[in-house]
Design an enzyme around this catalytic site. Structure first.
Site, PDB file in Angstrom:
ATOM      1  N   LYS A   9       2.925   0.527   5.076  1.00  0.00           N
ATOM      2  CA  LYS A   9       3.587  -0.775   5.097  1.00  0.00           C
ATOM      3  C   LYS A   9       4.466  -0.926   6.358  1.00  0.00           C
ATOM      4  O   LYS A   9       4.754   0.067   7.040  1.00  0.00           O
ATOM      5  CB  LYS A   9       4.435  -0.933   3.829  1.00  0.00           C
ATOM      6  N   TYR A  50      -1.626  -9.168  -3.329  1.00  0.00           N
ATOM      7  CA  TYR A  50      -0.697  -9.013  -4.453  1.00  0.00           C
ATOM      8  C   TYR A  50      -0.842 -10.167  -5.453  1.00  0.00           C
ATOM      9  O   TYR A  50       0.157 -10.661  -5.985  1.00  0.00           O
ATOM     10  CB  TYR A  50       0.736  -8.921  -3.944  1.00  0.00           C
ATOM     11  N   ASN A 118       8.832   0.920   0.295  1.00  0.00           N
ATOM     12  CA  ASN A 118       8.408   2.252  -0.139  1.00  0.00           C
ATOM     13  C   ASN A 118       7.218   2.817   0.629  1.00  0.00           C
ATOM     14  O   ASN A 118       6.437   3.586   0.095  1.00  0.00           O
ATOM     15  CB  ASN A 118       8.145   2.237  -1.653  1.00  0.00           C
ATOM     16  N   HIS A 121       1.067   1.860   0.247  1.00  0.00           N
ATOM     17  CA  HIS A 121       0.353   1.207  -0.862  1.00  0.00           C
ATOM     18  C   HIS A 121      -0.890   2.023  -1.182  1.00  0.00           C
ATOM     19  O   HIS A 121      -1.475   2.645  -0.302  1.00  0.00           O
ATOM     20  CB  HIS A 121      -0.093  -0.199  -0.458  1.00  0.00           C
ATOM     21  N   GLU A 132      -9.725  -4.765  -3.195  1.00  0.00           N
ATOM     22  CA  GLU A 132      -8.863  -4.676  -2.013  1.00  0.00           C
ATOM     23  C   GLU A 132      -9.648  -4.262  -0.763  1.00  0.00           C
ATOM     24  O   GLU A 132      -9.376  -4.750   0.336  1.00  0.00           O
ATOM     25  CB  GLU A 132      -7.709  -3.703  -2.289  1.00  0.00           C
TER      26      GLU A 132
HETATM   27  N1  UDP Z   1       7.964  -4.644  -5.490  1.00  0.00           N
HETATM   28  C1  UDP Z   1       9.308  -4.959  -5.335  1.00  0.00           C
HETATM   29  N2  UDP Z   1      10.084  -5.222  -6.450  1.00  0.00           N
HETATM   30  C2  UDP Z   1       9.570  -5.156  -7.712  1.00  0.00           C
HETATM   31  C3  UDP Z   1       8.201  -4.831  -7.868  1.00  0.00           C
HETATM   32  C4  UDP Z   1       7.432  -4.582  -6.755  1.00  0.00           C
HETATM   33  O1  UDP Z   1       9.787  -5.011  -4.218  1.00  0.00           O
HETATM   34  O2  UDP Z   1      10.316  -5.383  -8.679  1.00  0.00           O
HETATM   35  C5  UDP Z   1       7.136  -4.376  -4.304  1.00  0.00           C
HETATM   36  C6  UDP Z   1       7.098  -2.900  -3.922  1.00  0.00           C
HETATM   37  O3  UDP Z   1       7.011  -2.803  -2.510  1.00  0.00           O
HETATM   38  C7  UDP Z   1       5.832  -2.435  -4.602  1.00  0.00           C
HETATM   39  C8  UDP Z   1       4.920  -3.658  -4.436  1.00  0.00           C
HETATM   40  O4  UDP Z   1       5.798  -4.772  -4.568  1.00  0.00           O
HETATM   41  O5  UDP Z   1       5.304  -1.281  -3.998  1.00  0.00           O
HETATM   42  C9  UDP Z   1       3.803  -3.754  -5.463  1.00  0.00           C
HETATM   43  O6  UDP Z   1       4.317  -3.577  -6.763  1.00  0.00           O
HETATM   44  P1  UDP Z   1       3.546  -2.654  -7.803  1.00  0.00           P
HETATM   45  O7  UDP Z   1       4.230  -2.819  -9.114  1.00  0.00           O
HETATM   46  O8  UDP Z   1       2.083  -2.911  -7.729  1.00  0.00           O
HETATM   47  O9  UDP Z   1       3.898  -1.158  -7.298  1.00  0.00           O
HETATM   48  P2  UDP Z   1       2.988  -0.048  -6.563  1.00  0.00           P
HETATM   49  O10 UDP Z   1       1.594  -0.179  -7.093  1.00  0.00           O
HETATM   50  O11 UDP Z   1       3.088  -0.310  -5.068  1.00  0.00           O
HETATM   51  O12 UDP Z   1       3.630   1.270  -6.915  1.00  0.00           O
HETATM   52 MG    MG Z   2       0.377  -1.851  -7.284  1.00  0.00          MG
END
Ligand code: UDP
Ligand code: MG
Length: 139
Positions: A9, A50, A118, A121, A132
Site C-alpha cells: 500500500k 474494496y 497497515n 493487502h 481482484e
Molecule cells: N480499514 C480501515 N478501518 C476499518 C476497516 C478497514 O482503515 O475499520 C482499512 C484497512 O487499511 C484495511 C482495509 O481497509 O486493511 C480493508 O479492510 P479489511 O477488513 O478487508 O481488512 P484486511 O483484509 O486488509 O485485513
Molecule cells: Mg480484506
C-alpha cells in the site's frame, strides 16, 4: 497452482518497505507471477477493489489513503498461498498482529478512529483472489 493478489500500500512504498515485503515473499518460496509499480491509481479502481466496504462511513478515508501515492501490486502463487499470505500479513490492526508478521513488524498502531495504514493487502478467499486479479491485471 493457487494464486493471490497482494499490494504494498502507499504507506509501505512511502516508508521504503517494498524490498522487505518482496524479500519475505521470495524467502517463503512463493513465485512472483505479476509485479507492477502503479504511480497513479484511480478512485474508481479502489472503489471496485474494496466494493464490500463502499457503504461504510469510514470508506472515503480508506479511498483517500489508497490513492495517496504510488503502490506496488502483484500476483504470487504457491501451495495454500491465499491463507499463507494472509498469515504472513498479520491481523488488520497492527496492534493485534502477531510478532513476525509484516503488519506487526512494520506498521504503526492505528490512531483512534483513523484509517488503518497497515502496509499490505492480500485477497481473503479464492473468489476474492480471482476477482481482484482480474480487476488489477485484466486476466
Ligand atoms: N480499514 C480501515 N478501518 C476499518 C476497516 C478497514 O482503515 O475499520 C482499512 C484497512 O487499511 C484495511 C482495509 O481497509 O486493511 C480493508 O479492510 P479489511 O477488513 O478487508 O481488512 P484486511 O483484509 O486488509 O485485513
Ligand atoms: Mg480484506
Amino acid at each position: 497452482m493457487e494464486k493471490t493478489l497482494f499490494i504494498v500500500k502507499p504507506d509501505g512504498v512511502r516508508r521504503g518497505l517494498v524490498g522487505q515485503v518482496l524479500q519475505r515473499i521470495e524467502q517463503r518460496g512463493f513465485q512472483l507471477e505479476r509485479l507492477e509499480y502503479r504511480s497513479a491509481v484511480s478512485s474508481e479502481l479502489i472503489d471496485q477493489h474494496y466494493e464490500q466496504l463502499l457503504d461504510k462511513a469510514f470508506y472515503p478515508a480508506i479511498r483517500a489513503f489508497m490513492t495517496s501515492g504510488p503502490l506496488v501490486v502483484g500476483v504470487i502463487s504457491g501451495p495454500k498461498v491465499i491463507e499463507c499470505w494472509r498469515t504472513m500479513m498479520g491481523a488488520t490492526l497492527p496492534e493485534e498482529a502477531l510478532p513476525g508478521t509484516i503488519r506487526a513488524d512494520f506498521a504503526h498502531a492505528a490512531s483512534p478512529g483513523g484509517t488503518i495504514e497497515n502496509i499490505v493487502h492480500g485477497s481473503d478467499s479464492a473468489a476474492s483472489a480471482a476477482r481482484e486479479i482480474k480487476l488489477w491485471f485484466g486476466e
